[in-house]
Design a protein around this motif. Structure first.
Motif, PDB file in Angstrom:
ATOM      1  N   SER A   1       5.661  -5.868  -8.620  1.00 37.68           N
ATOM      2  CA  SER A   1       4.325  -5.852  -9.125  1.00 37.68           C
ATOM      3  C   SER A   1       3.662  -5.185  -7.801  1.00 37.68           C
ATOM      4  O   SER A   1       3.906  -4.945  -6.600  1.00 37.68           O
ATOM      5  CB  SER A   1       3.843  -7.254  -9.100  1.00 37.68           C
ATOM      6  OG  SER A   1       3.963  -7.814  -7.802  1.00 37.68           O
ATOM      7  N   ILE A   2       2.252  -4.781  -8.109  1.00 34.34           N
ATOM      8  CA  ILE A   2       1.353  -4.125  -7.019  1.00 34.34           C
ATOM      9  C   ILE A   2       1.270  -5.229  -6.143  1.00 34.34           C
ATOM     10  O   ILE A   2       1.075  -5.037  -5.019  1.00 34.34           O
ATOM     11  CB  ILE A   2       0.143  -3.954  -7.941  1.00 34.34           C
ATOM     12  CG1 ILE A   2       0.473  -2.587  -8.872  1.00 34.34           C
ATOM     13  CG2 ILE A   2      -0.852  -3.248  -6.944  1.00 34.34           C
ATOM     14  CD1 ILE A   2       1.106  -1.248  -8.249  1.00 34.34           C
ATOM     15  N   ALA A   3       1.208  -6.381  -6.385  1.00 32.60           N
ATOM     16  CA  ALA A   3       0.738  -7.558  -5.364  1.00 32.60           C
ATOM     17  C   ALA A   3       1.983  -7.612  -4.439  1.00 32.60           C
ATOM     18  O   ALA A   3       1.957  -7.651  -3.109  1.00 32.60           O
ATOM     19  CB  ALA A   3       0.616  -9.120  -6.082  1.00 32.60           C
ATOM     20  N   CYS A   4       3.374  -7.487  -5.012  1.00 35.42           N
ATOM     21  CA  CYS A   4       4.442  -7.294  -4.069  1.00 35.42           C
ATOM     22  C   CYS A   4       4.510  -6.056  -3.023  1.00 35.42           C
ATOM     23  O   CYS A   4       4.469  -6.505  -1.880  1.00 35.42           O
ATOM     24  CB  CYS A   4       5.776  -7.376  -4.953  1.00 35.42           C
ATOM     25  SG  CYS A   4       7.371  -7.483  -4.171  1.00 35.42           S
ATOM     26  N   ILE A   5       4.221  -5.070  -3.636  1.00 36.79           N
ATOM     27  CA  ILE A   5       3.931  -3.928  -2.784  1.00 36.79           C
ATOM     28  C   ILE A   5       3.186  -3.962  -1.822  1.00 36.79           C
ATOM     29  O   ILE A   5       3.104  -3.574  -0.658  1.00 36.79           O
ATOM     30  CB  ILE A   5       3.822  -2.706  -3.710  1.00 36.79           C
ATOM     31  CG1 ILE A   5       5.100  -2.500  -4.781  1.00 36.79           C
ATOM     32  CG2 ILE A   5       3.630  -1.142  -3.204  1.00 36.79           C
ATOM     33  CD1 ILE A   5       4.614  -1.507  -5.830  1.00 36.79           C
ATOM     34  N   TRP A   6       1.840  -4.340  -2.266  1.00 45.02           N
ATOM     35  CA  TRP A   6       0.720  -4.574  -1.085  1.00 45.02           C
ATOM     36  C   TRP A   6       1.292  -5.633   0.139  1.00 45.02           C
ATOM     37  O   TRP A   6       1.066  -5.461   1.003  1.00 45.02           O
ATOM     38  CB  TRP A   6      -0.491  -5.002  -1.831  1.00 45.02           C
ATOM     39  CG  TRP A   6      -1.706  -5.267  -0.827  1.00 45.02           C
ATOM     40  CD1 TRP A   6      -2.161  -6.562  -0.609  1.00 45.02           C
ATOM     41  CD2 TRP A   6      -2.107  -4.510   0.274  1.00 45.02           C
ATOM     42  NE1 TRP A   6      -3.225  -6.481   0.431  1.00 45.02           N
ATOM     43  CE2 TRP A   6      -3.044  -5.294   0.835  1.00 45.02           C
ATOM     44  CE3 TRP A   6      -2.044  -3.130   0.277  1.00 45.02           C
ATOM     45  CZ2 TRP A   6      -3.986  -4.445   1.802  1.00 45.02           C
ATOM     46  CZ3 TRP A   6      -2.853  -2.425   1.088  1.00 45.02           C
ATOM     47  CH2 TRP A   6      -3.531  -3.047   1.925  1.00 45.02           C
ATOM     48  N   GLN A   7       1.840  -6.749  -0.509  1.00 48.78           N
ATOM     49  CA  GLN A   7       2.400  -7.785   0.481  1.00 48.78           C
ATOM     50  C   GLN A   7       3.210  -7.121   1.336  1.00 48.78           C
ATOM     51  O   GLN A   7       3.365  -7.520   2.642  1.00 48.78           O
ATOM     52  CB  GLN A   7       3.008  -8.870  -0.187  1.00 48.78           C
ATOM     53  CG  GLN A   7       3.337 -10.144   0.738  1.00 48.78           C
ATOM     54  CD  GLN A   7       3.676 -11.236  -0.188  1.00 48.78           C
ATOM     55  OE1 GLN A   7       4.346 -11.186  -1.119  1.00 48.78           O
ATOM     56  NE2 GLN A   7       3.361 -12.376   0.275  1.00 48.78           N
TER      57      GLN A   7
END
Length: 162
Positions: free
Chosen positions: A139-145
């Protein structure tokens, strides 16, 4: 209908060009999500700071038509095709995702800058945290994290879009 995400950026007459680019996009994609506007330092060259954001929308346009539209909007806002890769921009519109398409032509999808530049990833995270990157399967959230943005400075700015 295809889900698309488009990054917007400008560092030449940035308020005027950014606003004009955004206004042109919403004429074609009236049902949209738009991230906050971020200011960031130029990456890869010495230049004025950029305004950046991401717009998400659904479209019935085929991929090739979306790509042509983005080029047309850039050209109408002073962009020239002779601009070097790392140089000032009147308006930079990059298609980040077109559904889960993976390709090199008519555009690189998903766009490589998603995982490399905070000025693309953070606004994308803001409006599409659950979107799954079709190459990395995250997910984009995981990539950002997982992203280390210690080398890239950006900050949210108050920006009134019409």
């Amino acid at each position: 209908m295809a889900q698309i995400y488009i990054s917007l950026g400008s560092n030449v007459n940035r308020e005027q060009n950014f606003t004009a680019g955004w206004a042109a996009l919403i004429k074609y994609f009236p049902n949209y999500l738009h991230s906050s506007v971020y200011e960031s330092e130029a990456v890869g060259f010495n230049g004025s700071n950029f305004y950046n954001s991401v717009l998400g929308a659904k479209t019935e346009m085929p991929l090739s038509q979306v790509c042509e539209l983005l080029k047309e909007i850039e050209l109408k806002n002073g962009r020239t095709r002779t601009d070097k890769k790392f140089s000032p921009r009147t308006l930079d519109l990059d298609l980040l995702f077109y559904d889960d398409v993976i390709c090199e032509q008519p555009a690189q999808l998903p766009r490589d800058e998603i995982t490399k530049n905070a000025f693309v990833l953070l606004p994308l995270f803001e409006i599409a945290p659950t979107h799954i990157h079709p190459v990395y399967k995250k997910s984009i959230a995981c990539i950002w994290q997982e992203y280390d943005n210690s080398n890239q400075k950006l900050w949210k700015v108050e920006f009134s879009l019409p």
